[in-house]
Design an enzyme around this catalytic site. Structure first.
Site, PDB file in Angstrom:
ATOM      1  N   TYR A   1       8.658 -14.124  25.572  1.00 49.40           N
ATOM      2  CA  TYR A   1       7.613 -13.509  24.757  1.00 49.40           C
ATOM      3  C   TYR A   1       8.138 -12.285  24.013  1.00 49.40           C
ATOM      4  O   TYR A   1       7.673 -11.975  22.917  1.00 49.40           O
ATOM      5  CB  TYR A   1       6.414 -13.086  25.624  1.00 49.40           C
ATOM      6  CG  TYR A   1       5.389 -14.182  25.814  1.00 49.40           C
ATOM      7  CD1 TYR A   1       5.719 -15.356  26.464  1.00 49.40           C
ATOM      8  CD2 TYR A   1       4.090 -14.032  25.339  1.00 49.40           C
ATOM      9  CE1 TYR A   1       4.786 -16.363  26.642  1.00 49.40           C
ATOM     10  CE2 TYR A   1       3.145 -15.037  25.517  1.00 49.40           C
ATOM     11  CZ  TYR A   1       3.503 -16.197  26.173  1.00 49.40           C
ATOM     12  OH  TYR A   1       2.573 -17.187  26.331  1.00 49.40           O
TER      13      TYR A   1
ATOM     14  N   LYS B   1      13.585 -22.642  36.173  1.00 47.50           N
ATOM     15  CA  LYS B   1      14.426 -23.818  35.929  1.00 47.50           C
ATOM     16  C   LYS B   1      15.889 -23.400  36.001  1.00 47.50           C
ATOM     17  O   LYS B   1      16.572 -23.277  34.981  1.00 47.50           O
ATOM     18  CB  LYS B   1      14.062 -24.488  34.596  1.00 47.50           C
ATOM     19  CG  LYS B   1      12.963 -25.530  34.814  1.00 47.50           C
ATOM     20  CD  LYS B   1      12.691 -26.415  33.637  1.00 47.50           C
ATOM     21  CE  LYS B   1      13.809 -27.363  33.299  1.00 47.50           C
ATOM     22  NZ  LYS B   1      13.881 -28.545  34.212  1.00 47.50           N
TER      23      LYS B   1
ATOM     24  N   ASP C   1       9.126 -27.659  36.307  1.00 52.89           N
ATOM     25  CA  ASP C   1       8.529 -28.939  35.898  1.00 52.89           C
ATOM     26  C   ASP C   1       7.991 -29.692  37.116  1.00 52.89           C
ATOM     27  O   ASP C   1       6.853 -30.180  37.113  1.00 52.89           O
ATOM     28  CB  ASP C   1       9.531 -29.798  35.101  1.00 52.89           C
ATOM     29  CG  ASP C   1      10.834 -30.049  35.840  1.00 52.89           C
ATOM     30  OD1 ASP C   1      11.146 -29.293  36.791  1.00 52.89           O
ATOM     31  OD2 ASP C   1      11.540 -31.009  35.480  1.00 52.89           O
TER      32      ASP C   1
ATOM     33  N   ASP D   1       2.281 -18.930  31.668  1.00 51.24           N
ATOM     34  CA  ASP D   1       1.262 -19.219  30.661  1.00 51.24           C
ATOM     35  C   ASP D   1       0.793 -20.664  30.803  1.00 51.24           C
ATOM     36  O   ASP D   1      -0.409 -20.947  30.865  1.00 51.24           O
ATOM     37  CB  ASP D   1       1.854 -18.981  29.264  1.00 51.24           C
ATOM     38  CG  ASP D   1       0.848 -19.226  28.152  1.00 51.24           C
ATOM     39  OD1 ASP D   1      -0.315 -18.803  28.316  1.00 51.24           O
ATOM     40  OD2 ASP D   1       1.226 -19.839  27.142  1.00 51.24           O
TER      41      ASP D   1
ATOM     42  N   ASP E   1      -2.831 -22.273  32.883  1.00 53.55           N
ATOM     43  CA  ASP E   1      -3.839 -23.109  32.224  1.00 53.55           C
ATOM     44  C   ASP E   1      -4.085 -24.383  33.039  1.00 53.55           C
ATOM     45  O   ASP E   1      -5.227 -24.824  33.191  1.00 53.55           O
ATOM     46  CB  ASP E   1      -3.402 -23.497  30.801  1.00 53.55           C
ATOM     47  CG  ASP E   1      -3.978 -22.563  29.739  1.00 53.55           C
ATOM     48  OD1 ASP E   1      -4.328 -21.418  30.099  1.00 53.55           O
ATOM     49  OD2 ASP E   1      -4.072 -22.964  28.570  1.00 53.55           O
TER      50      ASP E   1
HETATM   51  C1  IPM Z   1      -2.849 -16.176  27.670  1.00 55.96           C
HETATM   52  C2  IPM Z   1      -2.854 -16.555  26.218  1.00 55.96           C
HETATM   53  C3  IPM Z   1      -1.924 -15.611  25.464  1.00 55.96           C
HETATM   54  C4  IPM Z   1      -0.527 -15.845  25.979  1.00 55.96           C
HETATM   55  C5  IPM Z   1      -1.978 -15.744  23.937  1.00 55.96           C
HETATM   56  C6  IPM Z   1      -3.393 -15.554  23.402  1.00 55.96           C
HETATM   57  C7  IPM Z   1      -1.020 -14.817  23.255  1.00 55.96           C
HETATM   58  O1  IPM Z   1      -2.515 -17.880  26.066  1.00 55.96           O
HETATM   59  O2  IPM Z   1      -3.164 -15.018  28.000  1.00 55.96           O
HETATM   60  O3  IPM Z   1      -2.532 -17.035  28.494  1.00 55.96           O
HETATM   61  O4  IPM Z   1       0.198 -16.740  25.510  1.00 55.96           O
HETATM   62  O5  IPM Z   1      -0.121 -15.105  26.879  1.00 55.96           O
HETATM   63 MG    MG Z   2      -2.302 -18.947  27.884  1.00 56.40          MG
END
Ligand code: IPM
Ligand code: MG
Length: 370
Positions: free
Chosen positions: A142, A193, A226, A250, A254
């Site tokens: 990032y 990884k 993975d 990230d 999710d």
């Molecule tokens: C998160 C989001 C952010 C990230 C974006 C909005 C920059 O996806 O907080 O998970 O990638 O960290």
């Molecule tokens: Mg995210």
């Protein structure tokens, strides 16, 4: 009672709608002697770009530095797809994380029994799930330099992102993982990884060494990221605390969030280092969900992740564990009444708006505080 300075940054899309419910809750708590919050608000993301041509201003950054906790909504939306990369909505969020030094991102994935049917996985795989994805938040790809797109002059361009980790960055996030695990089920799974990436090799080595030096009482496992992703959907209950880098975190968070039935349910905390002098740490609290432009402005967004994020602020920044417990209990009680926002609707449930869900949760708080 101690005064707590909060900076609210509602942002874009459904951010402002769900933040309204936090304001309701803080107003209720202020009025009933359950808290003493001083509230300021600021712009971040696309709305800040529209006003100032930048994703967050220096003045708002200064307020963020001064606050006891930053409460963040969500940023982004299609109307800002073409703004310059440096000032895109997400840049405001990344600046907050980087400049406040919020390296530890705690993302719990908890499956409320009432919602197990909303998961895309079978009930027995997710029912009662309670794990934490601990994501490193200020390093890795990032923020690594160089980060460029270069014109090679032959009709080709070259894009470069750089994944960088220093020992201290891995060491301090691993330490947070072991400390969290000790208060839970005492297990840490580290994901990288190392079969492909040098940062993975160092990550693995540093986590292993810290464990051997100071945390032998905690069970430690290593998985390639993975395979870890696969295990996360196969049998998520094998995990307690998963610690991983910024990018893997990230993605994995999710996935973990969706296991629980709805992204609209999950809060997160991003914490900085504890200051040796003040014993305080910078912190920001935000829902895991995004700005959801498709449903913004309709009053149907689920405010639970936002309210639960505020609850995490009480627990981790404001030393108000009792009130944090009450918020969690109030959320569970509102769900137990059969109230559901559209994203978590189920057979026989009553579909409510953002405001109705917020009112119900504040109503349950009232009962609990009485
Ligand atoms: C998160 C989001 C952010 C990230 C974006 C909005 C920059 O996806 O907080 O998970 O990638 O960290
Ligand atoms: Mg995210």
């Amino acid at each position: 009672m101690a005064t707590h300075k909060l900076l609210l940054l509602p942002g874009d899309g459904i951010g402002p709608e769900v933040m309204v419910e936090v304001k309701k809750l803080t107003a209720f708590m202020n009025a009933h002697g359950l808290g003493n919050f001083e509230i300021e608000e600021g712009l971040v993301g696309g709305c800040c770009y529209d006003a100032h041509k930048i994703a967050i201003t220096d003045a708002t950054m200064a307020k963020a530095h001064a606050a006891d906790a930053v409460i963040f909504g969500a940023v982004g939306g299609p109307q800002w797809d073409r703004v310059p990369y440096e000032v895109r909505p997400e840049a405001g969020l990344l600046r907050l994380r980087k400049e406040l030094g919020l390296f530890a991102n705690i993302r719990p994935a908890i499956c409320y029994p009432a919602l197990a049917e909303s998961s895309s996985l079978k009930r027995d795989v997710v029912d009662g799930l309670d794990i934490i994805i601990l994501r490193e938040l200020t390093g890795g790809v990032y923020f690594g330099e160089p980060k460029t797109i270069t014109d090679l002059g032959n009709g080709q361009k070259r894009a470069i992102d750089t994944q960088v980790y220093d020992t201290y960055e891995i060491d301090r996030i691993a330490r947070v993982a072991f400390e969290l695990a000790r208060k839970r089920r005492n297990k840490v799974t580290s994901m990288e990884k190392r079969n492909v990436m040098k940062t993975g090799v160092l990550w693995h080595e540093v986590v292993k060494e810290l464990h051997a030096r100071e945390y032998k009482d905690v069970a430690l496992e290593h998985q390639l990221a993975d395979a870890g992703g696969m295990q996360l959907v196969r049998w998520p209950k094998q995990f307690d605390v998963i610690v991983t880098d910024n990018l893997f975190g990230d993605m994995l968070s999710d996935i973990a969030a969706m296991l629980t039935g709805s992204l609209g349910m999950l809060p997160s905390a991003s914490l900085g280092e504890v200051d040796a002098k003040t014993k305080k740490r910078k912190a920001m609290y935000e829902p895991v969900h995004g700005s959801a432009p498709d449903i913004a402005g309709k009053g149907v967004a689920n405010p639970i992740a936002m309210l639960a994020s505020f609850g995490m602020a009480l627990r981790y920044s404001l030393n108000m564990a009792k009130e944090a417990d009450q918020i969690e209990a109030a959320i569970a009680a509102a769900l137990a009444q059969g109230l559901r926002t559209a994203d978590i609707k189920s057979e026989g449930a009553k579909i409510v708006t953002t405001a109705e869900m917020g009112d119900a949760i504040v109503g349950e708080m009232k009962k609990l505080a009485a």
